[in-house]
Motif scaffolding. Structure first.
Motif, mmCIF file in Angstrom:
data_model
loop_
_atom_site.group_PDB
_atom_site.id
_atom_site.type_symbol
_atom_site.label_atom_id
_atom_site.label_comp_id
_atom_site.label_asym_id
_atom_site.label_seq_id
_atom_site.Cartn_x
_atom_site.Cartn_y
_atom_site.Cartn_z
ATOM 1 N N GLU A 1 -1.052 7.547 1.007
ATOM 2 C CA GLU A 1 -2.512 7.616 0.935
ATOM 3 C C GLU A 1 -3.133 6.411 0.247
ATOM 4 O O GLU A 1 -4.187 5.943 0.665
ATOM 5 C CB GLU A 1 -2.941 8.906 0.214
ATOM 6 C CG GLU A 1 -2.335 10.181 0.783
ATOM 7 C CD GLU A 1 -2.677 10.407 2.243
ATOM 8 O OE1 GLU A 1 -3.730 9.918 2.691
ATOM 9 O OE2 GLU A 1 -1.884 11.062 2.950
ATOM 10 N N MET A 2 -2.503 5.909 -0.817
ATOM 11 C CA MET A 2 -3.092 4.806 -1.567
ATOM 12 C C MET A 2 -2.688 3.446 -1.021
ATOM 13 O O MET A 2 -3.474 2.505 -1.067
ATOM 14 C CB MET A 2 -2.679 4.894 -3.042
ATOM 15 C CG MET A 2 -3.297 6.058 -3.800
ATOM 16 S SD MET A 2 -5.110 6.014 -3.903
ATOM 17 C CE MET A 2 -5.410 4.444 -4.703
ATOM 18 N N CYS A 3 -1.453 3.339 -0.528
ATOM 19 C CA CYS A 3 -0.966 2.048 -0.028
ATOM 20 C C CYS A 3 -1.049 1.940 1.480
ATOM 21 O O CYS A 3 -0.916 0.847 2.033
ATOM 22 C CB CYS A 3 0.478 1.807 -0.486
ATOM 23 S SG CYS A 3 0.672 1.803 -2.277
ATOM 24 N N GLY A 4 -1.232 3.072 2.166
ATOM 25 C CA GLY A 4 -1.398 3.037 3.608
ATOM 26 C C GLY A 4 -0.123 2.793 4.386
ATOM 27 O O GLY A 4 -0.172 2.419 5.559
ATOM 28 N N ARG B 1 -8.296 2.203 2.572
ATOM 29 C CA ARG B 1 -7.962 3.164 1.506
ATOM 30 C C ARG B 1 -9.237 3.686 0.842
ATOM 31 O O ARG B 1 -9.315 4.857 0.471
ATOM 32 C CB ARG B 1 -7.045 2.518 0.472
ATOM 33 C CG ARG B 1 -5.701 2.089 1.008
ATOM 34 C CD ARG B 1 -4.978 3.219 1.720
ATOM 35 N NE ARG B 1 -5.128 3.167 3.161
ATOM 36 C CZ ARG B 1 -4.763 4.139 3.984
ATOM 37 N NH1 ARG B 1 -4.265 5.270 3.519
ATOM 38 N NH2 ARG B 1 -4.914 4.020 5.276
#
Length: 417
Positions: A132-135, A20
């Motif tokens: 996007e942030m946690c994948g 990330r």
């Protein structure tokens, strides 16, 4: 580079820990979400090929960013319209990258604020943050949000296009903007958490992994942006998450707070939540997440349901309602008053609520049914439970309400639920 051999498992661990951060910086450097995601994957493929032979770089994240950045520049240069897509690009600037840890951490904040930008719809913010942030994969997000993968994929594509076309800035808001923007970010994180515990419909009411992603996100935010309400939200989620193993019985049936086996609560997470709350409380003004965390703390630290400090909980709900006068908070406050004073007092508070705001809210009718049952009005309780059952969509909640109706017909089997 280290001369020690690197295994695929080690690289996969680095991916989970660093991907990330790498992605956030690549988005800044390449100015393109989709290209950055593609180059992130290419960088890790290169790592899988090179690191087992050459050893682990001294700074793996910087190596991955530099590699991904070069791949991105190659992609852009191969396009005839490279200058239109990246007018800032020159050959010297393209390869310049300073592996500064602070800058990489700042990129995580930039990415979070971009995903949670108010120009995007709320559900889109949640989906983009998870991606996007946690994948999480598109399929994982679609399953968590109860959407079709193809529909969600299109939503994500449109969101990234809007960010690009509307020139949404990839930055942390200035200090004068931060008070207005931070609540949006915290709200999205809490929405992610609540999706883990209050699925909107279907067989499962809990998705603990999703709640865990929200906690990890808030933990990162607390390290990057030490604000009182960030601490308060993290405290709230940890305290609520600590009860996950006691919320349902062995057959998956929901249990009320009174029924839960407190020995199953995760005391280490309660301690962590209390520590974050201790950090949040001195940072005035105390906001709604810190107040909710304070309420959760009263439940978490009470030796038993009967020993809960309902007087303090009502006072906290009074303060919370002054900040956020919503029907849900008013409903919870009425229940707390019932527990502090009497079921009749709670019913009086429920009767004062704006009927239009709660008439189609199944938890309102469920709370009213429970208080009517406690006062001995079995007919009234039956009608209220039937109304709640007609509005509930989660199958575990429907089964819970059906059980309450059955208990009304068999008074000897009733419990003080």
């Amino acid at each position: 580079m280290s001369n020690n051999s690197v295994t695929r498992q080690q690289i996969e661990q680095i991916y989970r820990a660093q991907s990330r951060r790498v992605l956030a910086t690549l988005i800044r450097l390449l100015n393109d979400f989709s290209l950055a995601e593609e180059c992130l994957q290419e960088a890790f493929i290169a790592a899988l090929d090179q690191w087992p032979r050459s050893g682990l770089p001294d700074h793996p994240a910087a190596w991955l960013i530099s590699t991904g950045h070069r791949r991105g520049i190659d992609h852009i240069r191969r396009q005839q319209t490279a200058r239109r897509h990246a007018p800032w690009l020159t050959s010297e600037e393209a390869l310049a990258f300073d592996p500064d840890d602070a800058a990489i951490e700042d990129d995580l904040l930039r990415l979070l604020f971009t995903c949670c930008h108010p120009a995007l719809a709320t559900q889109t913010r949640v989906a983009l943050t998870l991606r996007e942030m946690c994948g999480l994969s598109t399929e994982q997000i679609a399953r968590a949000l109860l959407q079709q993968p193809a529909t969600l994929a299109q939503r994500l594509v449109r969101a990234k296009r809007k960010i690009r076309d509307a020139n949404i800035p990839y930055r942390v808001p200035d200090s004068d903007e931060l008070p207005q923007r931070l609540p949006d970010v915290l709200r999205v994180i809490y929405l992610v958490f609540n999706e883990g515990y209050s699925r909107s419909e279907g067989e499962q009411v809990q998705d603990v992994s999703l709640a865990g992603e929200a906690i990890r996100l808030a933990d990162s935010l607390a390290a990057l942006l030490p604000q009182g309400e960030v601490f308060g939200l993290l405290a709230l989620m940890l305290l609520q998450h600590s009860r996950r193993d006691a919320r349902q019985d062995a057959t998956g049936e929901l249990l009320t707070l009174e029924q839960q086996d407190r020995r199953l609560w995760h005391r280490d997470e309660i301690d962590q939540g209390m520590a974050w709350l201790t950090r949040a409380l001195p940072l005035t003004p105390v906001g709604p997440y810190t107040l909710q965390a304070s309420i959760a703390a009263e439940h978490a630290t009470a030796p038993s349901a009967s020993q809960t400090n309902w007087k303090r909980i009502v006072a906290l709900y009074d303060a919370l309602y002054r900040q956020q006068p919503s029907a849900v908070i008013a409903l919870n406050r009425a229940v707390a008053i019932a527990m502090r004073d009497s079921p009749a007092a709670g019913l009086q508070e429920l009767d004062r609520l704006n009927v239009r705001a709660v008439i189609n809210f199944h938890l309102y009718h469920a709370a009213r049914a429970d208080l009517l049952r406690r006062t001995g009005d079995i007919d009234g309780a039956r009608q209220a439970y039937q109304r709640a059952l007609s509005l509930a969509t989660q199958e575990p909640e429907r089964r819970f309400l059906a059980r309450q109706l059955e208990h009304l017909e068999a008074p000897d089997d009733r419990s003080s639920e």
